[in-house]
Write a protein that holds these residues in place. Structure first.
Motif, PDB file in Angstrom:
ATOM      1  N   ASN A 199      50.330  38.567  40.120  1.00 44.90           N
ATOM      2  CA  ASN A 199      50.408  37.854  41.561  1.00 44.90           C
ATOM      3  C   ASN A 199      51.496  37.225  41.776  1.00 44.90           C
ATOM      4  O   ASN A 199      52.209  37.119  42.784  1.00 44.90           O
ATOM      5  N   ASP A 200      51.694  36.007  40.965  1.00 43.84           N
ATOM      6  CA  ASP A 200      52.872  35.145  40.899  1.00 43.84           C
ATOM      7  C   ASP A 200      54.272  36.116  41.029  1.00 43.84           C
ATOM      8  O   ASP A 200      55.248  35.812  42.021  1.00 43.84           O
ATOM      9  N   GLU A 201      54.391  37.312  40.077  1.00 49.33           N
ATOM     10  CA  GLU A 201      55.301  37.893  40.275  1.00 49.33           C
ATOM     11  C   GLU A 201      55.655  38.833  41.573  1.00 49.33           C
ATOM     12  O   GLU A 201      56.613  38.916  41.963  1.00 49.33           O
ATOM     13  N   ALA A 202      54.534  39.161  41.961  1.00 46.34           N
ATOM     14  CA  ALA A 202      54.298  39.483  43.370  1.00 46.34           C
ATOM     15  C   ALA A 202      54.805  38.803  44.542  1.00 46.34           C
ATOM     16  O   ALA A 202      55.570  39.204  45.498  1.00 46.34           O
ATOM     17  N   ASP A 203      54.462  37.690  44.346  1.00 41.96           N
ATOM     18  CA  ASP A 203      55.014  36.696  45.430  1.00 41.96           C
ATOM     19  C   ASP A 203      56.513  36.507  45.376  1.00 41.96           C
ATOM     20  O   ASP A 203      56.985  36.006  46.354  1.00 41.96           O
ATOM     21  N   ARG A 204      57.056  36.720  44.085  1.00 46.41           N
ATOM     22  CA  ARG A 204      58.706  36.787  43.955  1.00 46.41           C
ATOM     23  C   ARG A 204      59.438  38.090  44.663  1.00 46.41           C
ATOM     24  O   ARG A 204      60.388  38.034  44.260  1.00 46.41           O
ATOM     25  N   GLY A 205      58.380  39.063  44.835  1.00 43.62           N
ATOM     26  CA  GLY A 205      58.942  40.408  45.282  1.00 43.62           C
ATOM     27  C   GLY A 205      58.759  41.483  44.175  1.00 43.62           C
ATOM     28  O   GLY A 205      59.305  42.485  44.559  1.00 43.62           O
ATOM     29  N   THR A 206      58.197  41.328  43.089  1.00 39.28           N
ATOM     30  CA  THR A 206      58.029  42.297  42.180  1.00 39.28           C
ATOM     31  C   THR A 206      56.894  43.309  42.649  1.00 39.28           C
ATOM     32  O   THR A 206      55.886  42.760  42.427  1.00 39.28           O
ATOM     33  N   PRO A 207      57.114  44.581  42.769  1.00 39.39           N
ATOM     34  CA  PRO A 207      56.174  45.398  43.184  1.00 39.39           C
ATOM     35  C   PRO A 207      55.015  45.529  42.024  1.00 39.39           C
ATOM     36  O   PRO A 207      55.427  45.583  41.007  1.00 39.39           O
ATOM     37  N   ILE A 208      53.961  45.652  42.297  1.00 41.89           N
ATOM     38  CA  ILE A 208      52.862  46.064  41.656  1.00 41.89           C
ATOM     39  C   ILE A 208      52.051  47.373  41.987  1.00 41.89           C
ATOM     40  O   ILE A 208      51.699  47.366  43.115  1.00 41.89           O
ATOM     41  N   ILE A 209      51.860  48.320  40.906  1.00 47.71           N
ATOM     42  CA  ILE A 209      51.087  49.431  41.187  1.00 47.71           C
ATOM     43  C   ILE A 209      49.941  49.314  40.571  1.00 47.71           C
ATOM     44  O   ILE A 209      49.897  49.208  39.017  1.00 47.71           O
ATOM     45  N   ALA A 210      48.726  49.386  41.089  1.00 42.90           N
ATOM     46  CA  ALA A 210      47.419  49.265  40.717  1.00 42.90           C
ATOM     47  C   ALA A 210      47.021  50.712  40.344  1.00 42.90           C
ATOM     48  O   ALA A 210      47.181  51.698  41.105  1.00 42.90           O
ATOM     49  N   VAL A 211      46.498  51.117  39.085  1.00 39.35           N
ATOM     50  CA  VAL A 211      45.939  52.304  38.556  1.00 39.35           C
ATOM     51  C   VAL A 211      44.645  52.132  39.296  1.00 39.35           C
ATOM     52  O   VAL A 211      43.669  51.373  38.796  1.00 39.35           O
ATOM     53  N   ASP A 212      44.443  53.060  40.268  1.00 41.50           N
ATOM     54  CA  ASP A 212      42.849  53.198  40.880  1.00 41.50           C
ATOM     55  C   ASP A 212      42.639  51.991  41.752  1.00 41.50           C
ATOM     56  O   ASP A 212      42.481  52.073  42.974  1.00 41.50           O
ATOM     57  N   ILE A 213      42.575  50.704  41.442  1.00 47.26           N
ATOM     58  CA  ILE A 213      42.330  49.636  42.155  1.00 47.26           C
ATOM     59  C   ILE A 213      42.618  48.492  41.639  1.00 47.26           C
ATOM     60  O   ILE A 213      42.973  48.282  40.307  1.00 47.26           O
ATOM     61  N   PRO A 214      43.030  47.271  42.399  1.00 50.03           N
ATOM     62  CA  PRO A 214      43.847  46.308  41.748  1.00 50.03           C
ATOM     63  C   PRO A 214      42.684  45.527  40.992  1.00 50.03           C
ATOM     64  O   PRO A 214      41.488  45.585  41.079  1.00 50.03           O
ATOM     65  N   SER A 215      42.837  45.180  39.698  1.00 48.94           N
ATOM     66  CA  SER A 215      42.163  44.537  38.670  1.00 48.94           C
ATOM     67  C   SER A 215      41.454  43.185  39.302  1.00 48.94           C
ATOM     68  O   SER A 215      42.121  42.561  39.926  1.00 48.94           O
ATOM     69  N   GLY A 216      40.216  43.124  39.400  1.00 51.88           N
ATOM     70  CA  GLY A 216      39.460  41.871  39.560  1.00 51.88           C
ATOM     71  C   GLY A 216      39.094  42.070  40.864  1.00 51.88           C
ATOM     72  O   GLY A 216      38.356  41.169  41.436  1.00 51.88           O
ATOM     73  N   ILE A 217      38.960  43.445  41.510  1.00 57.78           N
ATOM     74  CA  ILE A 217      37.957  43.562  42.560  1.00 57.78           C
ATOM     75  C   ILE A 217      36.971  44.599  42.250  1.00 57.78           C
ATOM     76  O   ILE A 217      37.039  45.354  41.684  1.00 57.78           O
ATOM     77  N   ASP A 218      35.852  44.199  42.724  1.00 58.90           N
ATOM     78  CA  ASP A 218      34.549  44.939  42.693  1.00 58.90           C
ATOM     79  C   ASP A 218      34.698  46.220  43.317  1.00 58.90           C
ATOM     80  O   ASP A 218      34.907  46.229  44.930  1.00 58.90           O
ATOM     81  N   GLY A 219      34.912  47.549  42.962  1.00 54.80           N
ATOM     82  CA  GLY A 219      35.277  48.472  43.542  1.00 54.80           C
ATOM     83  C   GLY A 219      33.752  49.107  44.606  1.00 54.80           C
ATOM     84  O   GLY A 219      34.295  49.723  45.571  1.00 54.80           O
ATOM     85  N   THR A 220      32.875  48.516  44.522  1.00 59.63           N
ATOM     86  CA  THR A 220      31.576  48.757  45.354  1.00 59.63           C
ATOM     87  C   THR A 220      31.690  47.958  46.461  1.00 59.63           C
ATOM     88  O   THR A 220      31.667  48.191  47.804  1.00 59.63           O
ATOM     89  N   THR A 221      31.794  46.396  46.209  1.00 62.34           N
ATOM     90  CA  THR A 221      31.482  45.677  47.192  1.00 62.34           C
ATOM     91  C   THR A 221      32.817  44.819  47.774  1.00 62.34           C
ATOM     92  O   THR A 221      32.943  44.142  48.756  1.00 62.34           O
ATOM     93  N   ARG A 222      34.052  45.139  46.943  1.00 63.18           N
ATOM     94  CA  ARG A 222      35.431  44.753  47.323  1.00 63.18           C
ATOM     95  C   ARG A 222      35.683  43.023  47.303  1.00 63.18           C
ATOM     96  O   ARG A 222      36.426  42.615  47.456  1.00 63.18           O
TER      97      ARG A 222
END
Length: 172
Positions: A142-165
């Motif tokens: 996330n720090d790298e994303a704040d600096r402009g590095t793109p992040i590609i999440a496979v399926d869903i961003p890690s740390g997010i509950d896929g059911t409750t969000r």
């Protein structure tokens, strides 16, 4: 917006593999191809850091790292643990055989500068708080994303509950 639940996704994948006699490793390979295609939107053959967990999501990451390197890019893997299982272990072993640098909490040192980060730590089934090295990697990404590095999440961003969000603990 309506999305598919993790349980529904697992059922769809299972039925697809059974109905079409497709092994999980081949499904993982196709997911990895899609990840590499997504990376190509951001860089032609640049450096990509793949964050890999021990399950199928990590397996997608290991496979994508191998395919990215085969396309001429630079791949670096940071794994949560070397104790991958199932098809993830198969793809970890293939990444090792391909000579891709793999490091973990004890060996990662300085993370290489990169053009893209692939988040393959956890998939849709995560339902527990993220802590320890996994939380450290999520914060780094996330720090790298704040600096402009793109992040590609496979399926869903890690740390997010896929059911409750819900965000599962790493933000603290």
């Amino acid at each position: 917006m309506e999305t598919i639940t993790p349980a529904d996704m697992k059922a769809l994948e299972t039925h697809f593999m059974q109905d079409h006699a497709i092994p999980g490793a081949l499904l993982m390979e196709h997911a990895a191809i899609a990840v590499c295609d997504a990376i190509a939107h951001y860089t032609d053959n640049g450096t990509v850091v793949f964050l890999c967990g021990p399950g199928n999501n990590g397996g997608d990451g290991y496979a994508a790292a191998r395919l990215w390197q085969a396309r001429g890019g630079q791949a670096h893997i940071i794994e949560l643990t070397a104790t991958a299982h199932g098809d993830a272990l198969l793809n970890r072993n293939l990444a090792v055989m391909a000579g891709i640098p793999i490091c973990n909490e004890k060996t990662h040192g300085d993370t290489p500068r990169c053009d893209v980060i692939v988040d393959a730590l956890f998939g849709t089934g995560l339902s527990r708080a993220v802590d320890g090295f996994a939380a450290t990697l999520i914060h780094w990404a996330n720090d790298e994303a704040d600096r402009g590095t793109p992040i590609i999440a496979v399926d869903i961003p890690s740390g997010i509950d896929g059911t409750t969000r819900a965000v599962l603990g790493w933000e603290a």
